[in-house]
Design a protein around this motif. Structure first.
Motif, short mmCIF file in Angstrom:
data_model
loop_
_atom_site.label_atom_id
_atom_site.label_comp_id
_atom_site.label_asym_id
_atom_site.label_seq_id
_atom_site.Cartn_x
_atom_site.Cartn_y
_atom_site.Cartn_z
N HIS A 99 0.83 -1.20 0.00
CA HIS A 99 0.00 0.00 0.00
C HIS A 99 0.87 1.25 0.00
O HIS A 99 0.57 2.23 -0.71
N GLN A 100 1.95 1.23 0.77
CA GLN A 100 2.85 2.40 0.82
C GLN A 100 3.52 2.62 -0.54
O GLN A 100 3.66 3.76 -0.98
N ILE A 101 3.94 1.53 -1.19
CA ILE A 101 4.58 1.67 -2.50
C ILE A 101 3.60 2.22 -3.52
O ILE A 101 3.93 3.12 -4.30
N GLU A 102 2.39 1.67 -3.53
CA GLU A 102 1.38 2.15 -4.48
C GLU A 102 1.07 3.62 -4.24
O GLU A 102 0.92 4.40 -5.19
N ASN A 103 0.96 4.01 -2.98
CA ASN A 103 0.70 5.40 -2.65
C ASN A 103 1.85 6.30 -3.09
O ASN A 103 1.65 7.42 -3.58
N SER A 104 3.10 5.78 -2.95
CA SER A 104 4.27 6.56 -3.36
C SER A 104 4.28 6.80 -4.86
O SER A 104 4.65 7.88 -5.33
N LEU A 105 3.87 5.79 -5.63
CA LEU A 105 3.89 5.92 -7.08
C LEU A 105 2.86 6.91 -7.59
O LEU A 105 3.02 7.48 -8.68
N ASN A 106 1.80 7.10 -6.83
CA ASN A 106 0.69 7.94 -7.30
C ASN A 106 0.59 9.28 -6.58
O ASN A 106 -0.38 10.01 -6.78
N THR A 107 1.60 9.58 -5.74
CA THR A 107 1.56 10.82 -4.96
C THR A 107 2.77 11.67 -5.28
O THR A 107 3.90 11.14 -5.33
N PRO A 108 2.61 12.96 -5.54
CA PRO A 108 3.78 13.81 -5.84
C PRO A 108 4.68 13.95 -4.62
O PRO A 108 4.24 13.78 -3.47
N PRO A 109 5.95 14.26 -4.84
CA PRO A 109 6.89 14.41 -3.72
C PRO A 109 6.51 15.56 -2.79
O PRO A 109 5.90 16.54 -3.22
N VAL A 110 6.88 15.41 -1.52
CA VAL A 110 6.67 16.47 -0.52
C VAL A 110 8.02 16.81 0.08
O VAL A 110 9.01 16.08 -0.07
N SER A 111 8.08 17.92 0.77
CA SER A 111 9.33 18.33 1.42
C SER A 111 9.67 17.35 2.54
O SER A 111 8.81 16.94 3.33
N LEU A 112 10.93 16.98 2.61
CA LEU A 112 11.38 16.05 3.65
C LEU A 112 11.10 16.61 5.04
O LEU A 112 10.75 15.86 5.96
N LYS A 113 11.21 17.92 5.22
CA LYS A 113 11.07 18.51 6.55
C LYS A 113 9.64 18.39 7.08
O LYS A 113 9.42 18.53 8.29
N THR A 114 8.67 18.13 6.20
CA THR A 114 7.30 17.92 6.70
C THR A 114 7.15 16.55 7.37
O THR A 114 6.26 16.35 8.19
N LEU A 115 8.02 15.60 7.00
CA LEU A 115 7.95 14.26 7.56
C LEU A 115 9.03 14.01 8.60
O LEU A 115 8.82 13.21 9.52
N LEU A 116 10.17 14.67 8.44
CA LEU A 116 11.26 14.57 9.42
C LEU A 116 11.62 15.96 9.90
O LEU A 116 12.63 16.54 9.49
N PRO A 117 10.81 16.54 10.78
CA PRO A 117 11.05 17.91 11.21
C PRO A 117 12.25 18.06 12.13
O PRO A 117 12.83 19.15 12.24
N GLN A 118 12.63 16.98 12.83
CA GLN A 118 13.70 17.07 13.82
C GLN A 118 14.81 16.07 13.50
O GLN A 118 14.62 15.11 12.73
N GLN A 119 15.95 16.29 14.15
CA GLN A 119 17.11 15.46 13.88
C GLN A 119 16.89 14.00 14.25
O GLN A 119 17.31 13.10 13.53
N ASP A 120 16.21 13.73 15.35
CA ASP A 120 16.05 12.36 15.81
C ASP A 120 14.72 11.74 15.40
O ASP A 120 14.32 10.71 15.92
N SER A 121 14.01 12.36 14.46
CA SER A 121 12.70 11.86 14.08
C SER A 121 12.80 10.79 13.00
O SER A 121 13.82 10.66 12.31
N SER A 122 11.73 10.01 12.86
CA SER A 122 11.60 9.01 11.81
C SER A 122 10.15 9.00 11.35
O SER A 122 9.28 9.56 12.01
N ALA A 123 9.89 8.37 10.22
CA ALA A 123 8.54 8.37 9.65
C ALA A 123 8.19 6.98 9.16
O ALA A 123 8.14 6.73 7.95
#
Length: 269
Positions: free
Chosen positions: A46-70
């Motif tokens: 599901h994540q791969i399919e969503n990735s193929l059909n969704t435009p890129p977003v800024s990395l900082k919206t998903l990893l706002p901090q140094q120790d964060s993960s998504a």
């Protein structure tokens, strides 16, 4: 209860224990193992399919901090502007890309006003003897990259990092391990470059969308766990029935010769 006394014999006790152990393994180990793999595969598909059909977003919206993960955004395409750290490089060894052995080249990337994230630049083929080939250096100026967000891999047990051909090598892309190795603080997730990116090497594609046989295997183990005690009950019932027939045969009094003759001639009259 006397009819069930045979169940206390050593052979039957051993059989009962085997059935109990097998049933426990089916319901508590084997079926959850296969169903869990099916859930993870379905989630990743599901994540791969969503990735193929969704435009890129800024990395900082998903990893706002140094120790964060998504972890919920794995395979999502992201963009980031920043620069590669010079002279910091690690190879992930014993990787398989398109059916052949490969090194995956890892380098820290400092995002402008954001975290430092590990970037998988792509793959290179090893030289004979698994030696490291010449690897082009990444650009040193500020660049914008597009990549797929990936979860950090578990560290391989009993496989410590080592240096060969002047390059640090690891057995998995574990951001914590690479951070300790390079002494560079890294975010919990890492990036895998897509095609035609600054600093990119051989492109690593996304896995094929395949649910696999895990669901059917899980259902099969559940079925085996149900059938095992049913089979045990059937064998116990058969044993009881045979013993009952043998007991009835022993209690019947056989007719004497005189009784048989009397019965025979009495019927003729």
């Amino acid at each position: 209860m006397r009819r069930l006394g045979f169940l206390l014999r050593p052979g039957w006790i051993a059989l009962i224990l085997v059935v109990i152990a097998f049933t426990y393994l089916c319901f508590m180990v084997l079926a959850p193992w296969q169903l869990g793999k099916n859930s993870r595969t379905s989630r990743e598909n599901h994540q791969i399919e969503n990735s193929l059909n969704t435009p890129p977003v800024s990395l900082k919206t998903l990893l706002p901090q140094q120790d964060s993960s998504a972890p919920n955004a794995q395979w999502r395409r992201v963009t980031a502007t920043g620069h590669y750290l010079p002279d910091v490089e690690v190879l992930a060894r014993l990787r398989v890309v398109e059916g052949d052995q490969a090194f995956e080249v890892l380098a820290p990337f400092v995002v402008d006003d954001g975290p430092t994230v590990l970037v998988d630049r792509g793959y290179v083929r090893p030289l004979p003897g698994s030696h490291v080939p010449p690897i082009p250096r990444p650009p040193q100026d500020t660049v914008t990259i597009t990549a797929r967000l990936r979860d950090s891999e578990p560290a391989v047990q009993d496989k410590e990092p080592f240096s060969r051909d002047g390059v640090q090598q690891v057995y998995s892309i574990n951001t914590g391990q690479v951070s300790v190795l390079t002494k560079v603080p890294l975010a919990g997730s890492y990036l895998q470059l897509v095609e035609n990116q600054p600093g990119g090497l051989g492109v690593i594609g996304v896995p094929h969308l395949d649910a696999g046989p895990f669901l059917s295997y899980g259902i099969q183990w559940i079925s085996f766990g149900i059938l095992a005690p049913i089979g045990l009950g059937y064998f116990a019932y058969s044993e009881i029935r045979i013993r009952r027939q043998e007991k009835q045969a022993k209690t019947e009094t056989p007719m004497t010769v005189e009784e048989k003759l009397a019965d025979r001639y009495g019927r003729r009259r």
